[in-house]
Scaffold this active site. Sequence first.
Site, PDB file in Angstrom:
ATOM      1  CG  HIS A 122     -27.838  24.835  -4.305  1.00 41.32           C
ATOM      2  ND1 HIS A 122     -27.950  23.941  -5.343  1.00 41.32           N
ATOM      3  CD2 HIS A 122     -27.892  26.083  -4.851  1.00 41.32           C
ATOM      4  CE1 HIS A 122     -28.068  24.622  -6.471  1.00 41.32           C
ATOM      5  NE2 HIS A 122     -28.036  25.913  -6.204  1.00 41.32           N
ATOM      6  CB  CYS A 137      -0.938  -0.014   1.208  1.00 37.98           C
ATOM      7  SG  CYS A 137      -1.802   1.547   1.429  1.00 37.98           S
ATOM      8  CD  GLU A 177     -27.653  20.681  -4.870  1.00 40.50           C
ATOM      9  OE1 GLU A 177     -28.700  21.147  -4.411  1.00 40.50           O
ATOM     10  OE2 GLU A 177     -26.770  21.379  -5.415  1.00 40.50           O
ATOM     11  CB  ILE A 218      -4.227  -2.646 -10.854  1.00 38.13           C
ATOM     12  CG1 ILE A 218      -4.161  -2.831  -9.326  1.00 38.13           C
ATOM     13  CG2 ILE A 218      -2.874  -2.218 -11.397  1.00 38.13           C
ATOM     14  CD1 ILE A 218      -3.150  -3.845  -8.829  1.00 38.13           C
ATOM     15  CD  GLU A 277      -7.080   2.392  -8.718  1.00 40.08           C
ATOM     16  OE1 GLU A 277      -7.976   2.557  -7.895  1.00 40.08           O
ATOM     17  OE2 GLU A 277      -5.942   1.978  -8.405  1.00 40.08           O
TER      18      GLU A 277
HETATM   19  P1  NDP Z   1      -8.758  -7.297  -9.885  1.00 35.62           P
HETATM   20  O1  NDP Z   1      -9.178  -8.571  -9.271  1.00 35.62           O
HETATM   21  O2  NDP Z   1      -9.448  -6.047  -9.521  1.00 35.62           O
HETATM   22  O3  NDP Z   1      -8.856  -7.435 -11.461  1.00 35.62           O
HETATM   23  C1  NDP Z   1      -8.171  -8.435 -12.142  1.00 35.62           C
HETATM   24  C2  NDP Z   1      -8.517  -8.313 -13.599  1.00 35.62           C
HETATM   25  O4  NDP Z   1      -7.698  -9.183 -14.356  1.00 35.62           O
HETATM   26  C3  NDP Z   1      -9.952  -8.677 -13.894  1.00 35.62           C
HETATM   27  O5  NDP Z   1     -10.432  -7.816 -14.900  1.00 35.62           O
HETATM   28  C4  NDP Z   1      -9.822 -10.109 -14.418  1.00 35.62           C
HETATM   29  O6  NDP Z   1     -10.813 -10.459 -15.337  1.00 35.62           O
HETATM   30  C5  NDP Z   1      -8.496 -10.054 -15.134  1.00 35.62           C
HETATM   31  N1  NDP Z   1      -7.814 -11.319 -15.212  1.00 35.62           N
HETATM   32  C6  NDP Z   1      -7.582 -12.202 -14.211  1.00 35.62           C
HETATM   33  N2  NDP Z   1      -6.883 -13.250 -14.677  1.00 35.62           N
HETATM   34  C7  NDP Z   1      -6.677 -13.025 -15.981  1.00 35.62           C
HETATM   35  C8  NDP Z   1      -6.028 -13.758 -17.005  1.00 35.62           C
HETATM   36  N3  NDP Z   1      -5.448 -14.934 -16.765  1.00 35.62           N
HETATM   37  N4  NDP Z   1      -6.010 -13.227 -18.243  1.00 35.62           N
HETATM   38  C9  NDP Z   1      -6.593 -12.055 -18.500  1.00 35.62           C
HETATM   39  N5  NDP Z   1      -7.230 -11.326 -17.588  1.00 35.62           N
HETATM   40  C10 NDP Z   1      -7.263 -11.805 -16.323  1.00 35.62           C
HETATM   41  O7  NDP Z   1      -7.189  -7.220  -9.641  1.00 35.62           O
HETATM   42  P2  NDP Z   1      -6.159  -6.031  -9.754  1.00 35.62           P
HETATM   43  O8  NDP Z   1      -4.896  -6.667 -10.172  1.00 35.62           O
HETATM   44  O9  NDP Z   1      -6.692  -4.925 -10.571  1.00 35.62           O
HETATM   45  O10 NDP Z   1      -6.040  -5.532  -8.263  1.00 35.62           O
HETATM   46  C11 NDP Z   1      -5.785  -6.470  -7.222  1.00 35.62           C
HETATM   47  C12 NDP Z   1      -6.564  -6.122  -5.997  1.00 35.62           C
HETATM   48  O11 NDP Z   1      -5.953  -5.031  -5.349  1.00 35.62           O
HETATM   49  C13 NDP Z   1      -7.993  -5.668  -6.275  1.00 35.62           C
HETATM   50  O12 NDP Z   1      -8.882  -6.726  -6.329  1.00 35.62           O
HETATM   51  C14 NDP Z   1      -8.276  -4.758  -5.121  1.00 35.62           C
HETATM   52  O13 NDP Z   1      -8.846  -5.514  -4.100  1.00 35.62           O
HETATM   53  C15 NDP Z   1      -6.925  -4.227  -4.743  1.00 35.62           C
HETATM   54  N6  NDP Z   1      -6.797  -2.844  -5.205  1.00 35.62           N
HETATM   55  C16 NDP Z   1      -7.580  -1.883  -4.648  1.00 35.62           C
HETATM   56  C17 NDP Z   1      -7.509  -0.590  -5.075  1.00 35.62           C
HETATM   57  C18 NDP Z   1      -8.402   0.439  -4.477  1.00 35.62           C
HETATM   58  O14 NDP Z   1      -8.936   0.195  -3.404  1.00 35.62           O
HETATM   59  N7  NDP Z   1      -8.621   1.563  -5.138  1.00 35.62           N
HETATM   60  C19 NDP Z   1      -6.571  -0.177  -6.116  1.00 35.62           C
HETATM   61  C20 NDP Z   1      -5.810  -1.264  -6.652  1.00 35.62           C
HETATM   62  C21 NDP Z   1      -5.919  -2.540  -6.207  1.00 35.62           C
HETATM   63  P3  NDP Z   1     -12.255 -11.039 -14.894  1.00 35.62           P
HETATM   64  O15 NDP Z   1     -13.012  -9.897 -14.334  1.00 35.62           O
HETATM   65  O16 NDP Z   1     -12.809 -11.548 -16.183  1.00 35.62           O
HETATM   66  O17 NDP Z   1     -11.989 -12.117 -13.904  1.00 35.62           O
END
Ligand code: NDP
Length: 460
Positions: free
Chosen positions: A442, A42, A447, A181, A184
Amino acid sequence: MAFDFDLFVIGAGSGGVRAARIAAGHGAKVAIAEEYRVGGTCVIRGCVPKKLFVYASQYSEHFEDARGFGWSGQENATFDWPTLVARKDAEIARLNGLYIRGLENAGVEIIHSRAEFAGPHELWLVNEERTVTAERILIATGAVPYVPHNVPGAAFAITSNEAFHLKHLPESIAIIGGGYIAVEFAGIFNGLGSRVHLLYRGPQILRGFDDDLRSHLADEMHRKGINILTHAVVDRIDRHDGGAGGYTVHCTNGEEVRVAEVMYATGREPNTFDLHLEKAGVEVAANDAVKVDEYNRTSAEHIWAVGDVTNRCQLTPVAIREGHAFADRVFGGLDIPPLDYSIIPTAVFSQPEIGTVGLTEAEARERHGEVDIYKTTFRPMKHTLSGREEKMLMKLIVHPGTDVVLGAHILGPDAGELAQLLGVLLKIKAKKADFDATIAIHPTAAEELVTMRTKWTPPA
Ligand code: NDP
């Protein structure tokens, strides 16, 4: 048997640091081991530097928007990536120092080494080549980026770990994934001037979020110039001239993009590799997550695990809560109930931002049948003069029988800030009537949350 420590914490990230400090405050003799930098994902290479990058990337739009308010000259503004990276590094070093001092002041011994289990109560300190013993142990090793290495060329790609230390801002980048991620960093690189392609394997980004948020965000990202390719399953990645000529990402549907950099953002997996948990009788699930009960206790009675390594909810504040509660229960003798994971507000620092809490419309319909929907999209006041075609979305999902608000979803400026307070309202089961009875402020965007009166009906 006498142990070296009452508590040994493996991993000095959000959950581990909190647990160590609180346990030491209760009088325990505590050590914490960290193989990289105190602060964890983090602070060092996650939420904090990411948010700083988001701020940096928003200036390009601020400069454009300023024109509508009479400003000029900002068109000549330039951006310097190494300056941003250096400024960010300085801030991270400051926070790292604060974390270290916080631990030291609490009397926690910091061990700068990788720690692995050598027995139920024994830990092998790899860098120091010695073993220590502890009566109780907390596993707080977090998670690491998952990269599907079965894809040829996947090793050429960076992950969020490296994105924070690139030597140059890539002229173009392909980001693979459609979760937190991916969206973002798509916004970050796009705002800073890279050409961004987001390659997602499914039909719509941010699976699991409310469908209106997903489609609205995708539309706004498109409008900002991000090329979102859906149904894009990556087949292979070719490297040109050893990387100097960039990379071509090939998808199974025939799509391909040629870019300067490729980044995987395909989830994070529990960091249990080579911890030798079996030597302590700690069971892991099929996905390598440490199995825990509702009090974060593992299958070994004297060992607990908190945060991402349990793969329950990969959010920093959850790890902190779990770590704090563990220390209060085990070393403070306090009767802390298990954490309620049902209502967790969250923000995605996409551009525009998402703030969300509670059930999505689809989840609410599945769980409760019919639900009342209140939603509005509108142009934030700032954009009346900036001229930017960007709409904000607000949506409430209400249980028709009890009038309780089941879900609140916002897309637009400061959505994360709003979601924090909406989280309180959903936690106390506020009713739609409570929202209605609250006087609006406002002129604000928020709101709208207390002035939506007409139920949304699907188009006939
Ligand atoms: P996420 O779980 O959010 O997203 C992973 C993405 O990768 C999904 O779109 C998933 O698709 C895809 N995916 C998974 N496996 C494959 C694959 N083999 N091939 C292609 N696509 C794939 O993970 P992130 O890496 O974005 O972030 C990790 C975690 O970190 C998040 O879940 C969150 O909890 C935390 N985080 C929180 C943040 C915040 O609070 N603002 C910011 C960044 C991270 P599908 O949906 O189809 O499974």
